[in-house]
Design an enzyme around this catalytic site. Sequence first.
Site, PDB file in Angstrom:
ATOM      1  N   GLU A 104       0.838  -1.212   0.000  1.00  0.00           N
ATOM      2  CA  GLU A 104       0.000   0.000   0.000  1.00  0.00           C
ATOM      3  C   GLU A 104       0.869   1.257   0.000  1.00  0.00           C
ATOM      4  OE1 GLU A 104      -4.030  -1.132   2.466  1.00  0.00           O
ATOM      5  OE2 GLU A 104      -2.115  -1.312   3.495  1.00  0.00           O
ATOM      6  N   ASP A 108       3.936   1.483  -1.168  1.00  0.00           N
ATOM      7  CA  ASP A 108       4.543   1.651  -2.486  1.00  0.00           C
ATOM      8  C   ASP A 108       3.536   2.167  -3.509  1.00  0.00           C
ATOM      9  OD1 ASP A 108       7.097   1.015  -1.768  1.00  0.00           O
ATOM     10  OD2 ASP A 108       6.846  -1.130  -2.121  1.00  0.00           O
ATOM     11  N   SER A 113      28.273 -18.362  18.312  1.00  0.00           N
ATOM     12  CA  SER A 113      27.143 -19.249  18.598  1.00  0.00           C
ATOM     13  C   SER A 113      27.697 -20.529  19.229  1.00  0.00           C
ATOM     14  CB  SER A 113      26.334 -19.543  17.349  1.00  0.00           C
ATOM     15  OG  SER A 113      27.145 -19.576  16.243  1.00  0.00           O
ATOM     16  N   GLU A 128      24.515 -25.015  32.673  1.00  0.00           N
ATOM     17  CA  GLU A 128      23.479 -23.981  32.875  1.00  0.00           C
ATOM     18  C   GLU A 128      22.328 -24.163  31.892  1.00  0.00           C
ATOM     19  OE1 GLU A 128      25.254 -20.265  31.766  1.00  0.00           O
ATOM     20  OE2 GLU A 128      27.121 -20.732  32.778  1.00  0.00           O
ATOM     21  N   LYS A 171      19.916 -23.326  28.952  1.00  0.00           N
ATOM     22  CA  LYS A 171      20.062 -22.459  27.783  1.00  0.00           C
ATOM     23  C   LYS A 171      18.742 -21.719  27.593  1.00  0.00           C
ATOM     24  CE  LYS A 171      21.746 -22.354  23.067  1.00  0.00           C
ATOM     25  NZ  LYS A 171      20.681 -21.629  22.385  1.00  0.00           N
TER      26      LYS A 171
HETATM   27  S1  IVH Z   1      27.152 -19.305  26.536  1.00  0.00           S
HETATM   28  C1  IVH Z   1      28.595 -18.695  22.273  1.00  0.00           C
HETATM   29  N1  IVH Z   1      25.142 -19.730  28.094  1.00  0.00           N
HETATM   30  O1  IVH Z   1      22.712 -19.112  23.219  1.00  0.00           O
HETATM   31  C2  IVH Z   1      29.186 -18.093  23.435  1.00  0.00           C
HETATM   32  N2  IVH Z   1      24.661 -18.926  25.918  1.00  0.00           N
HETATM   33  O2  IVH Z   1      23.760 -20.403  20.821  1.00  0.00           O
HETATM   34  C3  IVH Z   1      28.807 -18.717  24.716  1.00  0.00           C
HETATM   35  N3  IVH Z   1      22.283 -18.589  25.478  1.00  0.00           N
HETATM   36  O3  IVH Z   1      24.426 -16.345  21.898  1.00  0.00           O
HETATM   37  C4  IVH Z   1      27.366 -18.678  24.974  1.00  0.00           C
HETATM   38  N4  IVH Z   1      21.556 -19.226  27.452  1.00  0.00           N
HETATM   39  O4  IVH Z   1      22.374 -15.921  23.311  1.00  0.00           O
HETATM   40  C5  IVH Z   1      25.515 -19.327  26.879  1.00  0.00           C
HETATM   41  N5  IVH Z   1      23.481 -20.180  29.631  1.00  0.00           N
HETATM   42  C6  IVH Z   1      23.839 -19.755  28.434  1.00  0.00           C
HETATM   43  C7  IVH Z   1      22.910 -19.332  27.463  1.00  0.00           C
HETATM   44  C8  IVH Z   1      23.365 -18.930  26.211  1.00  0.00           C
HETATM   45  C9  IVH Z   1      21.209 -18.782  26.265  1.00  0.00           C
HETATM   46  C10 IVH Z   1      22.259 -18.111  24.093  1.00  0.00           C
HETATM   47  C11 IVH Z   1      23.152 -16.928  23.864  1.00  0.00           C
HETATM   48  C12 IVH Z   1      24.148 -17.347  22.827  1.00  0.00           C
HETATM   49  C13 IVH Z   1      23.424 -18.482  22.180  1.00  0.00           C
HETATM   50  C14 IVH Z   1      24.405 -19.431  21.552  1.00  0.00           C
END
Ligand code: IVH
Length: 677
Positions: free
Chosen positions: A37, A39, A84, A117, A119
């Site tokens: 819309e 555009d 990552s 930990e 994730k």
């Molecule tokens: S450690 C890569 N710890 O997962 C560098 N990451 O896939 C070390 N994430 O970019 C990352 N919980 O955004 C780490 N307990 C946790 C996490 C965590 C979530 C996310 C974070 C990272 C991504 C990597």
Amino acid sequence: MNFNSDITKEFKDKIKKLKNHNDLYYNQDKPSISDAEYDHLKKELFKLENKYEFLKSLKLLDEIVGSPPTNKFKKIKHLSPMLSLANAFDKKDMYDFDKKIRNFLNFSSKNIEYFSEPKIDGISATLIYKNGILIKGLSRGDGTTGEDILKNLYTIDSIPKKIIDNRLPEILEVRCEIYISKKNFKKIKGNFANPRNAAGGSLRQKDPKETAKIPLQYFAYGFGLIKPMIFKKQSEFLKKISAWGFQINPLAKIVGDIDEIEDHHNKIDQLRSSLDYDIDGIVNKVNDLSLQKRLGSTSNSPRWAIAYKFSAEKAITKIKQIIIQVGRTGAITPVAKVDPVTVGGVVVSNATLHNEDEIIRKDIRIGDTIKIQRAGDVIPQVVSVDFSKREKESKKYLFPKKCLCGAETKKELSKNTKKQDAVRRCVKGYDCKFIAKEKLKHIVSKEAFNIEGLGKKVIEQFWDLNLIKKPADIFQLNYSKIELLEGWGKLSIKNLKKAILKSKLISLEKFIFSIGIRHIGQENAKILASFFVTIKEFAKLFEFKSREKLLDNLKDLDGIGETQIISINNFFTNITNTKITKELIKELDIKNYTTPKLDGKFSNKKLMFTGGFQNISRSEAKAIAENNGGKVLGSISKKLDFLVVGSSKPTKKKIDLAKKLDIQIILEKDWNKILNS
Ligand code: IVH
């Protein structure tokens, strides 16, 4: 009122409308009309201007359409990259991860202490404190450069804005995951599919007041730069920052071995549904920070951490049809079209069947009732067939022997295992239109040319309209034709032109990765770029005469094996590939390869190792050499500067040859001295 003033009024009204929509879109992040819309409105204005010459002199349209959209957030380079994580899916993957780490560190029997930990499935951000004051807050961005979202992060009450401690590092960078609790998500839902998207949307609001309206929370999980470094363990770091007021996850734990990791993983998995935030696995990190430092990272992820994912969500459905898809390397992938079913909150109607062997092994047939699973962003897979539900008249599925383009497909013999590959391939390269289209999608992707606005769908559309058939066409687009297409207006075209122009300046390693030679991923492309340095040298691969000698030289490169060499040879033996690559080069400005770190102890030097070291593994020695600017070769030649001789079983033949070629020999004890000097 005369005719001219009527027209002027109509024109001015429309201009006002457009300005208002610009403001809604760019400043308030709240567009009230669709792109099409918008555009359309612009097209009308241009039409009016073209029809009535006098409107041009008002210069009203130039003023608003002529200025490119401002980027929403300022881009800022990260102090250290935000990488990552590699994934593990079962105990064996975890066992392999631990083994790899111990090999790298040369720890034969010593156990490694891990920190385990949850994730958090949210959006990552990094907070930078100078002498305790929060001065910067960035999104992850592409991992190297993030966006300045400080103002938005500032709205999150539980993020400390000032830390008081007499033992505080001058620079403290805390990495955290921002999320919306499940409870709060239910309240705000709006247009978002899941809490993660909602958190992302909220964080990227142009107006921090909008962010403040949505209840964001976070868990701090790690660090970027800390100067001076005052911590020795990940567990100690988290304890300290918790005392400083950061939110840390209460379910983290020190674990001593793989069995304990497995127990913790299972325990958290059981708790998962009762938690008020989404988690998708457990991150296991080497707890000792000096070991983390020794382990370092590959180009994408740290060697010291892994995400141990929870088992995938499963669902039962029925196969309606089996179709085949052709990938950019010619791989033929069978895909099951299934009755739509919800798996983990997402409606699934396709599931991959991997390859012909997998179909035979699981005896998968059209009409079968199957169990499918979906984990994270990966394509849903078919896990098993319920044979009790199979209909009597069902027939074995016959895998097509031809590609969608009509060409015969082949299974290759693996050089390493001497076994036939499970994957069937079309070997026509760009001559197969299905492969060509996929190759184009690869070229424009984020890791390659990274052309914003030219995604997979646009490639499909432009392909069908004969606008792009080969890579060079991207740079010769017929914009006047695109302008007539639904959804494309002056602004989107302007942005596309800009993105394409920007992508013309490309590094040699990205270029090599982009052209899509099989077995040449990002890492190998980098190794090749460091060998060729310039596109002129690389282009010598195109000619049969020079290619043979170059391929022979590639054997010296650590990381490039016979598989890669055969693949490079196959790629350039194909005349179409060579022609297409040459045409593409003409459109580009390819930057020479530059060694990232030139100030190390082995800057611009070529090294080779023989024999084992007392305390470190070969992989670690190699990483140390590379981090110090050196290049590690796999065989001895005149080009070598140093042969580094480990004390355990060095090869005498190599030492003799090095002496003959006048190559400097570094013994293990001298190597340690050089590094410590
Ligand atoms: S450690 C890569 N710890 O997962 C560098 N990451 O896939 C070390 N994430 O970019 C990352 N919980 O955004 C780490 N307990 C946790 C996490 C965590 C979530 C996310 C974070 C990272 C991504 C990597």
